[in-house]
Write a protein that holds these residues in place. Structure first.
Motif, PDB file in Angstrom:
ATOM      1  N   PHE A   1      -4.286  -5.574  -2.798  1.00 27.32           N
ATOM      2  CA  PHE A   1      -5.157  -6.190  -2.170  1.00 27.32           C
ATOM      3  C   PHE A   1      -5.558  -7.781  -3.880  1.00 27.32           C
TER       4      PHE A   1
ATOM      5  N   THR B   1     -10.385  -5.597  -5.373  1.00 26.22           N
ATOM      6  CA  THR B   1     -10.533  -3.947  -5.196  1.00 26.22           C
ATOM      7  C   THR B   1     -10.140  -3.582  -3.838  1.00 26.22           C
TER       8      THR B   1
ATOM      9  N   LYS C   1       0.838  -1.395  -0.068  1.00 28.72           N
ATOM     10  CA  LYS C   1       0.388  -0.431  -0.111  1.00 28.72           C
ATOM     11  C   LYS C   1       0.630   1.375   0.395  1.00 28.72           C
TER      12      LYS C   1
ATOM     13  N   ASP D   1      -4.101   1.817  -9.949  1.00 27.77           N
ATOM     14  CA  ASP D   1      -5.423   2.208 -10.016  1.00 27.77           C
ATOM     15  C   ASP D   1      -5.573   2.138  -8.136  1.00 27.77           C
TER      16      ASP D   1
ATOM     17  N   ASN E   1      -4.127  -0.560  -5.789  1.00 23.45           N
ATOM     18  CA  ASN E   1      -5.016  -1.958  -5.655  1.00 23.45           C
ATOM     19  C   ASN E   1      -4.407  -2.634  -5.327  1.00 23.45           C
TER      20      ASN E   1
END
Length: 169
Positions: free
Chosen positions: A37, A168, A22, A32, A34
């Motif tokens: 994730f 996402t 992150k 994006d 993501n």
């Protein structure tokens, strides 16, 4: 050069890898946001063929994921490199390069046919990646999608990453 320790991901690394990923992409272009994730979804789908961490003073400062890809021609044993995460304060110090080199060496040991990557062509060409005519990733400018072959042959067709890349959350 940093005194890094590289090792395979361990069960208790999950949260540290999530947080690192992150942070690594917080200010990145062309994302994006993501990636953390995606790594979790790859892990949950048991599609993390390679998950290496780079440690400095027993703190995880880098991570690389490698997962299988499908190619419309049916070519087997091809993999996708990424996401690659390096803590912002350690970026541009060779951590990512070290992770890429070790991941590619591990793929060779697994008898992989080759590997694809979506990213900066100037960076990844340093490792032998190149644009391959006829090997495509839909909706991506061709110069940003590159491949490296471990047996000298390149498949033709459209590459599909794991469904985990659609994660996402």
């Amino acid at each position: 050069m940093l005194n890094l320790t590289l090792r395979n991901e361990q069960v208790d690394d999950t949260e540290a890898i999530f947080n690192l990923t992150k942070r690594a992409f917080e200010n990145a272009e062309h994302t994006d946001h993501n990636e953390q994730f995606i790594v979790n979804a790859l892990r949950n789908a048991q599609q993390l063929t390679i998950s290496l961490v780079a440690e400095l003073d027993q703190h995880i400062i880098g991570h690389i994921a490698v997962s299988p890809v499908e190619i419309s021609s049916g070519a087997k044993n091809w993999y996708g490199l990424g996401p690659i995460s390096v803590a912002p304060e350690y970026q541009r110090q060779g951590v990512g390069s070290t992770l890429v080199q070790h991941a590619l060496e591990q793929l060779k040991q697994f008898s992989a046919a080759g590997c694809v990557v979506l990213g900066d062509p100037n960076y990844y060409s340093n490792f032998g990646f190149k644009v391959v005519s006829g090997l495509i990733l839909a909706d991506v400018p061709i110069e940003y999608f590159q491949a490296i072959s471990f047996d000298g042959t390149f498949p033709q067709g459209e590459v599909q990453y794991s469904q985990a890349f659609a994660a996402t959350a």
